[in-house]
Scaffold this active site. Structure first.
Site, PDB file in Angstrom:
ATOM      1  CB  SER A 245      -0.911   0.014   1.231  1.00  0.00           C
ATOM      2  OG  SER A 245      -1.577   1.245   1.319  1.00  0.00           O
ATOM      3  NE  ARG A 246       3.182   1.948  -5.676  1.00  0.00           N
ATOM      4  CZ  ARG A 246       2.445   1.216  -6.500  1.00  0.00           C
ATOM      5  NH1 ARG A 246       1.167   1.496  -6.647  1.00  0.00           N
ATOM      6  NH2 ARG A 246       2.953   0.214  -7.167  1.00  0.00           N
ATOM      7  CB  VAL A 247      -1.830   5.243   1.530  1.00  0.00           C
ATOM      8  CG1 VAL A 247      -2.281   6.093   2.709  1.00  0.00           C
ATOM      9  CG2 VAL A 247      -2.373   5.823   0.235  1.00  0.00           C
TER      10      VAL A 247
END
Length: 522
Positions: free
Chosen positions: A364-366
């Site tokens: 998850s790039r968040v």
């Protein structure tokens, strides 16, 4: 009653004075060919791409191709009703769908028409299916978690409100199960859900609707259906229609979740339409704008700035792979557009690890921005411990004598794998997830046989409902494992474990009892 000549003359004068000539001026064209759901129309010189047109049989269509002498129109409805020589009229407006609260709890087609037999939808507002995505200034960074209720996702691959998180994997290994759990988890969270079923069997869609209804999730959910039996035009339109329905709530300052299941079939429907329209094919016969097809859809998901109301639209697209090939054309396209991916692996699924999430290839790039602090505290160590376990597991198969630290990693890793297993349609609240994962990473399961972990989890969750209400309330308020809350949890775990071992006469794992409880002790 008789009228004399003077009265009749007066009446005629009044009628003539009030008479207004009304001209109905509209640009019309003529169908010169119609086959396979595509009509070629001559005469619509000023028509726009994407405009809705009407055929003489009250059938509608979308203008797709603008050519020198004719336009290519995709027919929405019964293609056999459109014949050569039929009149086509411009409407001057794009394709629109009904939006708002009247759609909640309903099952509709790609144009917003009801399919559930519960009467007409009395919507007051309509939105175009194609809309411009919010600009950079109108957005803010994703910072609120969207709880899925799935331990492996919420702890290691968190999804935030306004994020785009892809789920990909082979057929039949649990992709849809994850998104249905996510919808069920939004109960009481004030998140409106839109589930878009593209190219699925109607029996499967009916089963999903039944599950959502039984879970009480249909009250805040709309199901948009473009089944395998529907024309390619409906399968093409469905995700854009679902996105517009979600954008209505986002623009009102609320939170919405839209699920596209799945975009592989959406791309195939678009390929079918473009080939029938004789557009030049490219790689795998897809047209050159196949990337733009999905980017303009997924870019509409956003967390809006406070000036714009602070609403969010979260997108969870699903892509089906062939034999686990994530480097194929459509998977790589969608991976590059989204903010992370959850990869389900067939081998893990058949080993009984469900959900079959490959933690190494999922991301998850968040990241931690979409987690509460308590989940960050346990999630970081969990991912590291599992990564070490996967590495050491391969090494241990060689049969070499292992250092005590390696034995600890293998022992704990096996229990964590068991702990992350989860039954279908059984989402767990985030506070309970934190308690379970804390038990796993802090050695409370190390001396239990792996086969007893599922039973431990089930009974511990019941124990928290009765004896741990104060702990759950404190964690829900603080959203952080403070020393006081951590102390309460340790006390609850020790009390429950003593009862559990005694009740079930659990024999401790001999190898595990020789190991130190904490990794720092070796």
């Amino acid at each position: 009653m008789k009228l004399n000549a003077d009265e009749l003359s007066e009446l005629l004068k009044k009628e003539l004075a009030s008479y207004e000539m009304k001209l109905d001026i509209s640009e019309v064209g003529t169908v010169i060919a119609s086959s396979d759901g595509i009509a070629r129309v001559y005469g619509l010189e000023r028509v726009m791409a994407g405009e809705l047109v009407k055929f003489s049989q009250d059938v509608t269509g979308i203008v797709f191709n603008l050519e020198e002498d004719e336009v290519g129109v995709v027919i929405l409805g019964d293609p056999t009703a459109v014949k050569e020589g039929d009149i086509v009229r411009r409407t001057g407006r794009p394709v629109e769908v009904p939006v708002g609260e009247p759609l909640l709890g309903r099952v509709v087609d790609a144009l917003g028409h009801p399919l559930d037999g519960r009467g007409a939808i009395k919507a007051k507002e309509y939105l175009p299916v194609e809309r411009r995505a919010p600009g950079i200034i109108d957005r803010q960074p994703v910072h609120q978690p969207l709880i899925t209720g799935i331990k492996a996702i919420d702890s290691m691959i968190p999804i935030g409100r306004g994020q785009r998180e892809l789920i990909l994997g082979d057929r039949g290994i649990g992709k849809t199960a994850i998104v249905i759990d996510t919808i069920i988890s939004q109960k009481g969270e004030d998140v409106f859900c839109i589930y878009v079923a593209i190219g699925q069997k109607r029996a499967d869609i009916a089963r999903i609707v039944k599950v959502l209804r039984e879970a009480g999730a249909m009250s805040y959910t709309t199901v948009v259906v473009a089944s395998a039996a529907d024309p390619a035009s409906f399968r093409y339109l469905a995700p854009y229609a679902g996105c517009s329905m979600g954008e209505y709530f986002r623009d009102k300052g609320k939170d919405a979740l839209v699920i596209y299941d799945d975009l592989t079939k959406h791309a195939q429907a678009y390929r079918e339409l473009t080939l029938l329209l004789r557009r030049p094919p490219g790689r795998e016969a897809y047209p050159g704008d196949i990337f733009y097809l999905h980017s303009r859809l997924l870019e509409r998901a956003a967390k809006l700035s406070e000036e714009k109301g602070g609403g969010s639209l979260t997108a969870i697209p699903i892509v089906e792979t062939q034999e686990g090939d994530i480097s194929a054309y459509i998977p790589t396209n969608v991976i590059s557009i989204t903010d992370g991916q959850i990869y389900l692996e067939t081998e893990l699924f058949y080993e009984g690890i469900r959900p079959a999430i490959n933690v190494g290839l999922s991301v998850s790039r968040v990241g931690g921005a979409a987690q509460i602090k308590a989940m960050k505290q346990v999630g970081g160590r969990l991912r590291l411990t599992l990564a070490q376990y996967r590495e050491m597991e391969a090494f241990a198969k060689l049969g070499a004598e292992l250092h005590i630290s390696t034995q600890l990693q293998l022992t704990r890793g096996r229990r964590l794998v068991e702990l992350l297993k989860q039954d279908q349609y059984n989402p767990i609240p985030v506070e309970k997830q934190v308690a379970l994962l804390y038990a796993g990473i802090n050695g409370y399961l190390d001396d239990l046989p792996p086969s007893e972990v599922a039973l431990f989890e089930r009974e511990f969750l019941q124990f928290l409902e009765t004896e741990g209400k104060e702990f759950l309330r404190s964690l829900s308020e603080k959203k952080e494992l403070t020393p006081t809350i951590k102390g309460k949890l340790d006390k609850l775990l020790e009390e429950f474990k003593a009862e559990f071992v005694k009740k079930h006469k659990v024999v401790s794992d001999v190898e595990a009892t020789r190991l130190p409880k904490k990794a720092e002790e070796y």
